[in-house]
Design a protein around this motif. Structure first.
Motif, PDB file in Angstrom:
ATOM      1  N   THR A   1      -5.649   2.410   5.398  1.00 60.60           N
ATOM      2  CA  THR A   1      -6.010   1.742   6.650  1.00 60.60           C
ATOM      3  C   THR A   1      -6.328   2.751   7.742  1.00 60.60           C
ATOM      4  OG1 THR A   1      -4.617  -0.158   6.101  1.00 60.60           O
ATOM      5  CG2 THR A   1      -5.213   0.132   8.420  1.00 60.60           C
ATOM      6  N   LEU A   2      -5.480   3.754   7.891  1.00 54.84           N
ATOM      7  CA  LEU A   2      -5.686   4.745   8.944  1.00 54.84           C
ATOM      8  C   LEU A   2      -6.968   5.545   8.717  1.00 54.84           C
ATOM      9  CD1 LEU A   2      -2.037   6.052   9.392  1.00 54.84           C
ATOM     10  CD2 LEU A   2      -3.303   4.519  10.914  1.00 54.84           C
TER      11      LEU A   2
ATOM     12  N   GLY B   1       7.492  -7.792  -0.302  1.00 58.28           N
ATOM     13  CA  GLY B   1       6.626  -7.305  -1.358  1.00 58.28           C
ATOM     14  C   GLY B   1       5.401  -6.560  -0.878  1.00 58.28           C
ATOM     15  N   TRP B   2       4.991  -6.763   0.380  1.00 55.82           N
ATOM     16  CA  TRP B   2       3.800  -6.099   0.914  1.00 55.82           C
ATOM     17  C   TRP B   2       4.140  -4.937   1.854  1.00 55.82           C
ATOM     18  CZ3 TRP B   2       5.144 -11.199   1.418  1.00 55.82           C
ATOM     19  CH2 TRP B   2       5.776 -11.559   2.615  1.00 55.82           C
ATOM     20  N   TYR B   3       5.423  -4.643   1.957  1.00 56.81           N
ATOM     21  CA  TYR B   3       5.857  -3.566   2.853  1.00 56.81           C
ATOM     22  C   TYR B   3       5.274  -2.228   2.382  1.00 56.81           C
ATOM     23  CZ  TYR B   3       8.975  -0.248   5.180  1.00 56.81           C
ATOM     24  OH  TYR B   3       9.487   0.785   5.913  1.00 56.81           O
ATOM     25  N   GLU B   4       4.730  -1.451   3.309  1.00 56.38           N
ATOM     26  CA  GLU B   4       4.156  -0.157   2.942  1.00 56.38           C
ATOM     27  C   GLU B   4       4.593   0.931   3.914  1.00 56.38           C
ATOM     28  OE1 GLU B   4      -0.113  -0.228   3.091  1.00 56.38           O
ATOM     29  OE2 GLU B   4      -0.169  -1.104   5.092  1.00 56.38           O
ATOM     30  N   THR B   5       4.813   2.093   3.359  1.00 55.23           N
ATOM     31  CA  THR B   5       5.133   3.269   4.167  1.00 55.23           C
ATOM     32  C   THR B   5       3.943   4.221   4.234  1.00 55.23           C
ATOM     33  OG1 THR B   5       6.086   4.337   2.214  1.00 55.23           O
ATOM     34  CG2 THR B   5       7.594   3.151   3.657  1.00 55.23           C
ATOM     35  N   ASP B   6       3.038   4.104   3.259  1.00 55.21           N
ATOM     36  CA  ASP B   6       1.838   4.943   3.237  1.00 55.21           C
ATOM     37  C   ASP B   6       0.662   4.130   3.762  1.00 55.21           C
ATOM     38  OD1 ASP B   6      -0.201   6.713   2.830  1.00 55.21           O
ATOM     39  OD2 ASP B   6      -0.105   6.663   0.632  1.00 55.21           O
ATOM     40  N   LEU B   7       0.261   4.404   5.002  1.00 53.99           N
ATOM     41  CA  LEU B   7      -0.814   3.664   5.650  1.00 53.99           C
ATOM     42  C   LEU B   7      -2.156   4.396   5.560  1.00 53.99           C
ATOM     43  CD1 LEU B   7       1.246   2.754   8.820  1.00 53.99           C
ATOM     44  CD2 LEU B   7       0.679   1.193   6.968  1.00 53.99           C
ATOM     45  N   THR B   8      -2.243   5.368   4.678  1.00 52.31           N
ATOM     46  CA  THR B   8      -3.436   6.217   4.584  1.00 52.31           C
ATOM     47  C   THR B   8      -4.734   5.434   4.427  1.00 52.31           C
ATOM     48  OG1 THR B   8      -2.112   8.008   3.640  1.00 52.31           O
ATOM     49  CG2 THR B   8      -4.489   8.132   3.329  1.00 52.31           C
TER      50      THR B   8
ATOM     51  N   GLY C   1       2.479  -9.802  10.951  1.00 49.46           N
ATOM     52  CA  GLY C   1       3.870  -9.866  10.525  1.00 49.46           C
ATOM     53  C   GLY C   1       4.693  -8.855  11.304  1.00 49.46           C
ATOM     54  N   SER C   2       5.464  -8.061  10.596  1.00 48.51           N
ATOM     55  CA  SER C   2       6.253  -7.001  11.246  1.00 48.51           C
ATOM     56  C   SER C   2       5.738  -5.631  10.816  1.00 48.51           C
ATOM     57  CB  SER C   2       7.734  -7.156  10.882  1.00 48.51           C
ATOM     58  OG  SER C   2       7.896  -7.192   9.475  1.00 48.51           O
ATOM     59  N   THR C   3       4.413  -5.532  10.624  1.00 49.80           N
ATOM     60  CA  THR C   3       3.777  -4.337  10.086  1.00 49.80           C
ATOM     61  C   THR C   3       4.162  -3.044  10.799  1.00 49.80           C
ATOM     62  OG1 THR C   3       1.636  -3.299   9.618  1.00 49.80           O
ATOM     63  CG2 THR C   3       1.758  -4.704  11.565  1.00 49.80           C
ATOM     64  N   THR C   4       4.219  -1.972  10.018  1.00 42.82           N
ATOM     65  CA  THR C   4       4.463  -0.646  10.593  1.00 42.82           C
ATOM     66  C   THR C   4       3.159  -0.002  11.075  1.00 42.82           C
ATOM     67  OG1 THR C   4       4.305   0.318   8.371  1.00 42.82           O
ATOM     68  CG2 THR C   4       6.506  -0.215   9.189  1.00 42.82           C
ATOM     69  N   LEU C   5       2.026  -0.660  10.862  1.00 39.52           N
ATOM     70  CA  LEU C   5       0.754  -0.129  11.361  1.00 39.52           C
ATOM     71  C   LEU C   5       0.775  -0.018  12.879  1.00 39.52           C
ATOM     72  CD1 LEU C   5      -2.194   0.759  10.952  1.00 39.52           C
ATOM     73  CD2 LEU C   5      -2.840  -1.668  11.049  1.00 39.52           C
TER      74      LEU C   5
END
Length: 307
Positions: free
Chosen positions: A132-133, A123-130, A153-157
């Motif tokens: 944070t970045l 539920g917290w998965y994100e593809t748009d990291l704008t 977790g397994s963040t894409t950040l």
């Protein structure tokens, strides 16, 4: 002649009697006015909801059939087997409202969440990291800065920061399952993964201070004051002077429950109070994260600098 008409019409009376009898049966049984002797079910004519496994468990405990230890263990099993973190399961989504649950083994809970759901279903998965970045860019830190991503977790950040050339990253989480997934994906070069509990830290106490502390959606799971105090004590001890803290948590309009756990929501003022006078607020904004299912998750993003 009258007698003849009467005799010819006698067939009508049995038909009328059948209709009357059917009407009587309907009034007695169909409307729930009578309880048939073959039914021993209290809910036979009731609209009460069916008892859940948790309801049955509570009754067994109240009747003295099981011990407190047995009750807690079975309750945890029921909760973890019933919950869903699939974004497509709208009836039981990760961040939908559920009854507050206490005494859950959090390590087992999060390991089960990450074992049962691929990243893109969380539920917290994100593809748009704008969001944070953008705040990380505001810090002006160089690519050799020590960046600690707590509750990673397994963040894409981590993937994105590696792509941008950051070379001194630390990811920590309570779930070794999540961190293994992350490490398998990004490798071990320029990334250190540390399994630890932010509310009872051991390994994290021994790391060198960091230039940037990043937290997206972990602080808000700490609902007890003592948990929050331990978290912020660790943060204050591990962020360098002139270092930065990036916090992204559910804001006051956010969900009260996520992944089957209660949430402590935050405002800018609450975060300022928690960090104290040694930290200066650099930037903040509200951001509505849209899950792939279309559900909205309102966050407060805030960037602080340690004086």
């Amino acid at each position: 002649m009258w007698t003849e008409h009467w005799m010819n019409g006698m067939w009508v009376f049995p038909f009328i009697m059948i209709i009357v009898m059917l009407f009587v049966v309907f009034m007695i049984f169909g409307r729930g006015g009578f309880r048939p002797p073959w039914s021993n079910n209290d809910n036979y004519y009731s609209n009460k909801p069916k008892e859940t496994p948790l309801d049955v468990l509570k009754k067994r405990y109240a009747n003295g059939e099981i011990s407190k230890e047995e009750f807690d263990k079975i309750k945890n099993d029921i909760i973890m087997n019933a919950e869903s973190c699939d974004i497509n399961d709208k009836g039981n989504s990760c961040c939908s409202s559920k009854p507050e649950v206490k005494e859950v083994n959090l390590k087992e809970h999060w390991n089960k969440v990450f074992t049962n759901s691929p990243d893109e279903k969380l539920g917290w998965y994100e593809t748009d990291l704008t969001p944070t970045l953008g705040l990380i860019s505001t810090t002006g830190l160089n690519k050799n800065a020590r960046v600690l991503n707590v509750g990673a977790g397994s963040t894409t950040l981590i993937d994105e920061l590696l792509t941008k050339g950051y070379s001194n990253l630390i990811a920590t989480d309570l779930s070794e399952v999540a961190l293994k997934r992350l490490a398998d994906r990004v490798g071990e070069v320029n990334v250190e993964c540390i399994t630890d509990d932010l509310t009872n830290p051991s390994n994290l106490k021994n790391i060198a201070p960091v230039d940037l502390w990043v937290d997206r959606a972990v602080l808000h799971f700490f609902t007890e004051k003592n948990e929050q105090d331990i978290y912020f004590d660790l943060l204050k001890n591990k962020v360098k002077s002139n270092g930065f803290v990036l916090l992204a948590e559910y804001n006051l309009n956010g969900a009260t429950v996520c992944a089957g756990l209660p949430i402590h929501r935050y405002s800018k003022e609450m975060l300022i109070e928690k960090l104290g006078s040694d930290f200066e607020l650099i930037d903040n904004f509200d951001h509505t994260y849209l899950m792939p299912s279309g559900a909205e998750r309102p966050y407060i993003y805030a960037l602080f600098q340690k004086k």
